[in-house]
Motif scaffolding. Structure first.
Motif, PDB file in Angstrom:
ATOM      1  N   ASP A  52       0.860  -1.181   0.000  1.00 53.69           N
ATOM      2  CA  ASP A  52       0.000   0.000   0.000  1.00 53.69           C
ATOM      3  C   ASP A  52       0.899   1.234   0.000  1.00 53.69           C
ATOM      4  OD1 ASP A  52      -2.284   1.543   0.149  1.00 53.69           O
ATOM      5  OD2 ASP A  52      -3.149   0.426   1.818  1.00 53.69           O
ATOM      6  N   HIS A  53       0.369   2.372   0.354  1.00 53.07           N
ATOM      7  CA  HIS A  53       1.163   3.602   0.365  1.00 53.07           C
ATOM      8  C   HIS A  53       0.496   4.632   1.261  1.00 53.07           C
ATOM      9  CE1 HIS A  53      -1.842   5.202  -2.465  1.00 53.07           C
ATOM     10  NE2 HIS A  53      -1.714   4.061  -3.113  1.00 53.07           N
ATOM     11  N   ALA A  54       1.241   5.688   1.598  1.00 56.93           N
ATOM     12  CA  ALA A  54       0.767   6.680   2.561  1.00 56.93           C
ATOM     13  C   ALA A  54      -0.476   7.416   2.088  1.00 56.93           C
ATOM     14  CB  ALA A  54       1.888   7.682   2.861  1.00 56.93           C
ATOM     15  N   ARG A  55      -0.678   7.532   0.760  1.00 52.41           N
ATOM     16  CA  ARG A  55      -1.848   8.247   0.263  1.00 52.41           C
ATOM     17  C   ARG A  55      -3.150   7.492   0.534  1.00 52.41           C
ATOM     18  NH1 ARG A  55      -0.437  13.040  -2.479  1.00 52.41           N
ATOM     19  NH2 ARG A  55      -2.630  13.420  -2.022  1.00 52.41           N
ATOM     20  N   ASN A  56      -3.038   6.259   1.013  1.00 55.14           N
ATOM     21  CA  ASN A  56      -4.209   5.518   1.474  1.00 55.14           C
ATOM     22  C   ASN A  56      -4.932   6.267   2.588  1.00 55.14           C
ATOM     23  OD1 ASN A  56      -5.456   3.506   3.493  1.00 55.14           O
ATOM     24  ND2 ASN A  56      -5.128   2.182   1.719  1.00 55.14           N
ATOM     25  N   TRP A  57      -4.176   7.094   3.329  1.00 56.10           N
ATOM     26  CA  TRP A  57      -4.729   7.790   4.488  1.00 56.10           C
ATOM     27  C   TRP A  57      -5.272   9.178   4.164  1.00 56.10           C
ATOM     28  CZ3 TRP A  57      -5.663   4.777   8.355  1.00 56.10           C
ATOM     29  CH2 TRP A  57      -4.802   3.742   8.711  1.00 56.10           C
ATOM     30  N   ASP A  58      -5.305   9.577   2.909  1.00 57.87           N
ATOM     31  CA  ASP A  58      -5.678  10.955   2.578  1.00 57.87           C
ATOM     32  C   ASP A  58      -7.021  11.369   3.166  1.00 57.87           C
ATOM     33  OD1 ASP A  58      -3.327  11.289   1.247  1.00 57.87           O
ATOM     34  OD2 ASP A  58      -4.201  11.575  -0.738  1.00 57.87           O
ATOM     35  N   TRP A  59      -8.017  10.498   3.089  1.00 63.60           N
ATOM     36  CA  TRP A  59      -9.334  10.854   3.617  1.00 63.60           C
ATOM     37  C   TRP A  59      -9.282  11.035   5.132  1.00 63.60           C
ATOM     38  CZ3 TRP A  59      -8.513   7.091  -0.095  1.00 63.60           C
ATOM     39  CH2 TRP A  59      -9.069   7.326  -1.357  1.00 63.60           C
ATOM     40  N   THR A  60      -8.573  10.148   5.809  1.00 61.91           N
ATOM     41  CA  THR A  60      -8.422  10.247   7.258  1.00 61.91           C
ATOM     42  C   THR A  60      -7.675  11.522   7.633  1.00 61.91           C
ATOM     43  OG1 THR A  60      -8.406   7.839   7.468  1.00 61.91           O
ATOM     44  CG2 THR A  60      -7.489   9.094   9.302  1.00 61.91           C
ATOM     45  N   ALA A  61      -6.600  11.811   6.915  1.00 62.61           N
ATOM     46  CA  ALA A  61      -5.811  13.018   7.198  1.00 62.61           C
ATOM     47  C   ALA A  61      -6.647  14.274   6.994  1.00 62.61           C
ATOM     48  CB  ALA A  61      -4.575  13.043   6.307  1.00 62.61           C
ATOM     49  N   GLN A  62      -7.435  14.298   5.939  1.00 60.52           N
ATOM     50  CA  GLN A  62      -8.288  15.464   5.687  1.00 60.52           C
ATOM     51  C   GLN A  62      -9.265  15.689   6.833  1.00 60.52           C
ATOM     52  OE1 GLN A  62      -8.391  17.726   3.351  1.00 60.52           O
ATOM     53  NE2 GLN A  62      -7.409  16.955   1.508  1.00 60.52           N
ATOM     54  N   ALA A  63      -9.779  14.603   7.399  1.00 59.94           N
ATOM     55  CA  ALA A  63     -10.775  14.719   8.466  1.00 59.94           C
ATOM     56  C   ALA A  63     -10.164  15.159   9.793  1.00 59.94           C
ATOM     57  CB  ALA A  63     -11.493  13.375   8.646  1.00 59.94           C
ATOM     58  N   LEU A  64      -8.859  14.929   9.979  1.00 59.89           N
ATOM     59  CA  LEU A  64      -8.227  15.178  11.275  1.00 59.89           C
ATOM     60  C   LEU A  64      -7.205  16.310  11.258  1.00 59.89           C
ATOM     61  CD1 LEU A  64      -7.613  11.466  12.372  1.00 59.89           C
ATOM     62  CD2 LEU A  64      -9.518  12.945  13.012  1.00 59.89           C
ATOM     63  N   ARG A  65      -6.871  16.828  10.105  1.00 62.11           N
ATOM     64  CA  ARG A  65      -5.734  17.743   9.983  1.00 62.11           C
ATOM     65  C   ARG A  65      -5.915  19.055  10.745  1.00 62.11           C
ATOM     66  NH1 ARG A  65      -5.264  19.750   3.813  1.00 62.11           N
ATOM     67  NH2 ARG A  65      -3.477  20.747   4.782  1.00 62.11           N
ATOM     68  N   ASP A  66      -7.147  19.488  10.994  1.00 62.92           N
ATOM     69  CA  ASP A  66      -7.351  20.754  11.702  1.00 62.92           C
ATOM     70  C   ASP A  66      -6.988  20.659  13.176  1.00 62.92           C
ATOM     71  OD1 ASP A  66      -8.227  21.963   9.382  1.00 62.92           O
ATOM     72  OD2 ASP A  66     -10.365  21.668   9.825  1.00 62.92           O
ATOM     73  N   ASP A  67      -7.087  19.455  13.736  1.00 61.74           N
ATOM     74  CA  ASP A  67      -6.854  19.288  15.175  1.00 61.74           C
ATOM     75  C   ASP A  67      -5.566  18.559  15.511  1.00 61.74           C
ATOM     76  OD1 ASP A  67      -9.383  20.468  15.865  1.00 61.74           O
ATOM     77  OD2 ASP A  67     -10.344  18.600  15.234  1.00 61.74           O
ATOM     78  N   TRP A  68      -4.895  18.024  14.476  1.00 57.34           N
ATOM     79  CA  TRP A  68      -3.701  17.220  14.700  1.00 57.34           C
ATOM     80  C   TRP A  68      -2.603  17.614  13.719  1.00 57.34           C
ATOM     81  CZ3 TRP A  68      -3.661  13.452  18.538  1.00 57.34           C
ATOM     82  CH2 TRP A  68      -4.911  13.146  19.102  1.00 57.34           C
ATOM     83  N   HIS A  69      -1.371  17.363  14.117  1.00 57.16           N
ATOM     84  CA  HIS A  69      -0.255  17.421  13.176  1.00 57.16           C
ATOM     85  C   HIS A  69      -0.118  16.023  12.583  1.00 57.16           C
ATOM     86  CE1 HIS A  69       4.382  17.562  12.506  1.00 57.16           C
ATOM     87  NE2 HIS A  69       3.723  17.774  11.387  1.00 57.16           N
ATOM     88  N   VAL A  70      -0.713  15.836  11.406  1.00 55.19           N
ATOM     89  CA  VAL A  70      -0.815  14.517  10.799  1.00 55.19           C
ATOM     90  C   VAL A  70       0.377  14.249   9.882  1.00 55.19           C
ATOM     91  CG1 VAL A  70      -2.224  12.978   9.376  1.00 55.19           C
ATOM     92  CG2 VAL A  70      -3.337  14.647  10.880  1.00 55.19           C
ATOM     93  N   VAL A  71       1.027  13.109  10.081  1.00 55.61           N
ATOM     94  CA  VAL A  71       2.102  12.664   9.200  1.00 55.61           C
ATOM     95  C   VAL A  71       1.845  11.202   8.839  1.00 55.61           C
ATOM     96  CG1 VAL A  71       3.879  14.279   9.992  1.00 55.61           C
ATOM     97  CG2 VAL A  71       3.554  12.111  11.199  1.00 55.61           C
ATOM     98  N   ALA A  72       2.215  10.829   7.613  1.00 57.81           N
ATOM     99  CA  ALA A  72       1.995   9.458   7.143  1.00 57.81           C
ATOM    100  C   ALA A  72       3.226   9.004   6.382  1.00 57.81           C
ATOM    101  CB  ALA A  72       0.757   9.396   6.242  1.00 57.81           C
ATOM    102  N   MET A  73       3.817   7.899   6.802  1.00 54.70           N
ATOM    103  CA  MET A  73       5.059   7.436   6.186  1.00 54.70           C
ATOM    104  C   MET A  73       4.795   6.352   5.149  1.00 54.70           C
ATOM    105  SD  MET A  73       6.684   5.042   9.229  1.00 54.70           S
ATOM    106  CE  MET A  73       7.893   4.269   8.160  1.00 54.70           C
ATOM    107  N   ASP A  74       5.687   6.273   4.161  1.00 54.40           N
ATOM    108  CA  ASP A  74       5.746   5.145   3.232  1.00 54.40           C
ATOM    109  C   ASP A  74       6.763   4.152   3.769  1.00 54.40           C
ATOM    110  OD1 ASP A  74       3.959   5.752   1.109  1.00 54.40           O
ATOM    111  OD2 ASP A  74       5.410   7.102   0.178  1.00 54.40           O
ATOM    112  N   HIS A  75       6.321   2.913   4.049  1.00 57.44           N
ATOM    113  CA  HIS A  75       7.280   1.892   4.470  1.00 57.44           C
ATOM    114  C   HIS A  75       8.357   1.674   3.409  1.00 57.44           C
ATOM    115  CE1 HIS A  75       5.209   0.354   8.007  1.00 57.44           C
ATOM    116  NE2 HIS A  75       4.073   0.286   7.332  1.00 57.44           N
ATOM    117  N   ARG A  76       9.492   1.144   3.829  1.00 53.27           N
ATOM    118  CA  ARG A  76      10.512   0.694   2.876  1.00 53.27           C
ATOM    119  C   ARG A  76       9.862  -0.238   1.851  1.00 53.27           C
ATOM    120  NH1 ARG A  76      14.988  -2.506   5.898  1.00 53.27           N
ATOM    121  NH2 ARG A  76      15.077  -0.583   7.124  1.00 53.27           N
TER     122      ARG A  76
END
Length: 302
Positions: A52-76
């Protein structure tokens, strides 16, 4: 061949401004991560699953970004991170990557939301460094059930080892599958993940492929990720890690998934502070299948 990663480039989002793509170094690998901004807010680390990849979380990040410092990593071996030179991907090396990522961010304790293989990795990290984890969510992240483990181990270890050698040899000669168009890759995504909406599948496909020199498209993940080691760490060591987790823990499962619910198979006994919630009408990617309910549960927990 290494997947390409570049530092500090802007990535367009689905709605409004998207994250910036940045890199960090772990065991000589250049690994990619997405930063959705708001540094100074509570840190939230999103950890994706296998192939998979970090962009899998885009919807989750959009929903939480106002209240959190959201970061998402790509595994090796995934997304825009480097592939390992020997094609061997071990869970504990990925735990090191996550530890290095959080260390280099210079924040903590962090909250973590993880999926599948990423949940396996994140839960181990939470056991190794409990002081660095505020809360953790793992979506189907405990790996094979006890019954599945027993089934796999019913075959003698030498026989399984010999099969692994054959699979690795085969993988070493395999080039990434090529698709003539984005539409062909999109069709494959839908075939593999029937619960996804066309919008979700297209977004994941666009961010999950590279374009080859001949104009075709291939998935970004290393084909060697299709072949895992014969055995991981011993069961008792993994159970020790789960038992060492001190932060509130939420384990999420889809009622229609292949994964085994730990509240039903007994593995919940190894956790001190874990709660299990099962999602109806959801498979292995329940954070896509039941997104609204997932976000509601996530916000309440975090």
């Amino acid at each position: 061949m290494l997947a390409r990663a570049s530092a500090s480039r802007h990535v367009s989002g689905m709605n409004g401004s998207g994250p910036t793509s940045q890199t960090f170094i772990s065991q000589r690998l250049r690994l990619n991560y997405l930063d959705w901004g708001n540094r100074g807010k509570p840190p939230l680390v999103l950890v994706h699953g296998g192939r998979d990849h970090a962009r899998n979380w885009d919807w989750t990040a959009q929903a939480l970004r106002d209240d959190w410092h959201v970061v998402a990593m790509d595994h090796r071996g995934h997304g825009d991170s480097d592939w390992v030179s020997d094609g061997n991907y071990r869970s504990n090396d990925m735990v090191y990557d996550l530890a290095q990522f959080i260390h280099q961010l210079g924040v903590g304790p962090v909250s973590i939301v993880s999926h599948s293989m990423g949940g396996n990795v994140a839960l181990r990290y939470a056991g190794v460094a409990p002081e660095m984890v505020r809360k953790i969510v793992a979506i189907e992240g405990l790996g094979p059930s006890p019954d599945r483990q027993a089934e796999m181990r019913s075959k003698p270890y030498p026989e399984r080892f010999a099969e692994w050698i054959g699979k690795k040899r085969s993988a070493s000669g395999r080039t990434p599958r090529k698709y003539n168009s984005i539409e062909d890759a999109f069709a494959r995504m839908i075939e593999e993940n029937s619960y996804l909406t066309p919008e979700q599948a297209r977004h994941l496909t666009i961010h999950g492929v590279n374009r080859n020199e001949d104009g075709t498209y291939s998935w970004k993940f290393d084909p060697h990720l299709n072949v895992w080691g014969v055995e991981d760490i011993a069961d008792e060591f993994l159970q020790d890690l789960w038992s060492a987790i001190s932060s509130p823990t939420l384990l999420l499962y889809g009622a229609d998934s292949w994964a085994s619910n730990p509240a039903k198979d007994g593995r919940i006994k190894y956790f001190k502070t874990a709660e299990v919630i099962e999602f109806e009408k959801a498979g292995h990617w329940l954070h896509h299948d039941q997104f609204d309910r997932f976000i509601t549960v996530l916000k309440d927990f975090l």
